[in-house]
Scaffold this active site. Structure first.
Site, PDB file in Angstrom:
ATOM      1  N   CYS A  71     -11.213  -7.251  -6.765  1.00  0.00           N
ATOM      2  CA  CYS A  71     -11.538  -7.851  -7.851  1.00  0.00           C
ATOM      3  C   CYS A  71     -12.885  -7.417  -8.362  1.00  0.00           C
ATOM      4  CB  CYS A  71     -11.807  -9.646  -7.410  1.00  0.00           C
ATOM      5  SG  CYS A  71     -12.271 -10.610  -8.940  1.00  0.00           S
ATOM      6  N   LEU A  72     -13.061  -7.350  -9.748  1.00  0.00           N
ATOM      7  CA  LEU A  72     -14.153  -6.641 -10.304  1.00  0.00           C
ATOM      8  C   LEU A  72     -15.524  -7.482  -9.932  1.00  0.00           C
ATOM      9  CD1 LEU A  72     -12.935  -4.983 -13.634  1.00  0.00           C
ATOM     10  CD2 LEU A  72     -13.019  -3.863 -11.232  1.00  0.00           C
ATOM     11  N   GLN A  97     -14.990 -13.697 -16.262  1.00  0.00           N
ATOM     12  CA  GLN A  97     -15.611 -12.457 -15.436  1.00  0.00           C
ATOM     13  C   GLN A  97     -16.689 -11.653 -16.360  1.00  0.00           C
ATOM     14  OE1 GLN A  97     -11.411 -10.833 -13.891  1.00  0.00           O
ATOM     15  NE2 GLN A  97     -13.008 -10.322 -12.413  1.00  0.00           N
ATOM     16  N   HIS A 155      -8.418 -17.031 -12.078  1.00  0.00           N
ATOM     17  CA  HIS A 155      -9.815 -16.864 -12.387  1.00  0.00           C
ATOM     18  C   HIS A 155     -10.089 -17.958 -13.488  1.00  0.00           C
ATOM     19  CE1 HIS A 155     -11.931 -13.363 -10.767  1.00  0.00           C
ATOM     20  NE2 HIS A 155     -10.975 -12.619 -11.039  1.00  0.00           N
ATOM     21  N   HIS A 168      -3.583 -13.216 -10.375  1.00  0.00           N
ATOM     22  CA  HIS A 168      -4.865 -13.163  -9.916  1.00  0.00           C
ATOM     23  C   HIS A 168      -5.763 -13.430 -10.942  1.00  0.00           C
ATOM     24  CE1 HIS A 168      -8.322 -10.846  -7.799  1.00  0.00           C
ATOM     25  NE2 HIS A 168      -8.717 -10.914  -9.055  1.00  0.00           N
ATOM     26  N   GLU A 169      -5.525 -13.006 -12.190  1.00  0.00           N
ATOM     27  CA  GLU A 169      -6.406 -13.400 -13.391  1.00  0.00           C
ATOM     28  C   GLU A 169      -6.171 -14.674 -13.813  1.00  0.00           C
ATOM     29  OE1 GLU A 169      -8.234 -11.236 -14.207  1.00  0.00           O
ATOM     30  OE2 GLU A 169      -7.430  -9.347 -12.994  1.00  0.00           O
ATOM     31  N   GLY A 227      -6.896  -5.374 -14.744  1.00  0.00           N
ATOM     32  CA  GLY A 227      -7.066  -6.879 -15.231  1.00  0.00           C
ATOM     33  C   GLY A 227      -8.532  -7.413 -15.250  1.00  0.00           C
TER      34      GLY A 227
HETATM   35 ZN    ZN Z   1     -10.653 -10.914  -9.967  1.00  0.00          ZN
END
Ligand code: ZN
Length: 178
Positions: A96-97, A53, A142, A138-139, A48
């Site tokens: 998380c990226l 991000q 963000h 989670h997304e 995701g």
């Molecule tokens: Zn993340």
């Protein structure tokens, strides 16, 4: 300059990750930007990715639970989403990226209902549970400038302090180097 210029993975503590993103009017820049988001997500083995991000402060996120670029049929795009209900509670490890190397158990509701627009501007509604519900939340966080580390207990966060300091140092060095 194209629609995707500058859309690259942003790492903690990049300020864009802490900003509340804005709702968007869908235009012709969206398809290439969304493609770019999927590409960044696959390049970093994610499932995701949210607009902030890649430095795009827009209320948009993409998901492919398979993480497999050869499974485009599993790709989901959420534009201007709204979580309308949350139920239950479950704990599972998350990463998380934008927080490389950092993983921790996060407790979240395990069922969510979400409405959003697709790329054609049509509104859809989705009930999600398990992994998809976790990923969506989670997304979605963000988009409000919330990283999963802020949801952790104080003790867990203290345990990550050294790793976070390291990311902060790298960010500063990269900025200094231009
Ligand atoms: Zn993340």
């Amino acid at each position: 300059m194209t629609a995707t210029t500058g859309l690259n993975l942003r790492i903690y503590p990049d300020p864009v990750l802490f900003r509340r993103a804005e709702n968007q009017e869908i235009d012709e820049s969206f398809p290439p930007r969304i493609r770019r988001m999927f590409q960044v997500m696959y390049d970093h083995a994610g499932i995701g990715l949210a607009g902030p991000q890649v430095g795009w402060s827009a209320r948009i996120f993409v998901v492919n639970l398979s993480g497999d670029p050869d499974r485009p049929q599993d790709e989901l795009v959420f534009v201007n989403p709204r979580i309308v209900s949350r139920q239950g509670s479950t704990t599972q490890e998350e990463g998380c990226l934008s927080l490389p190397e950092i993983r921790a158990d996060v407790t979240r509701p395990d069922v969510v209902q979400i409405t959003a627009q697709n790329l054609r501007g049509e509104i859809f509604e989705l009930s999600a549970f398990d992994m998809l519900a976790r990923c969506i939340q989670h997304e979605y966080d963000h988009l409000d400038g919330i990283l999963f580390i802020t949801l952790l207990s104080l003790t867990t966060r203290l345990g990550l302090r050294r790793d976070l300091k390291e990311l902060e140092r790298k960010f500063k060095d990269a900025k200094r180097a231009g």
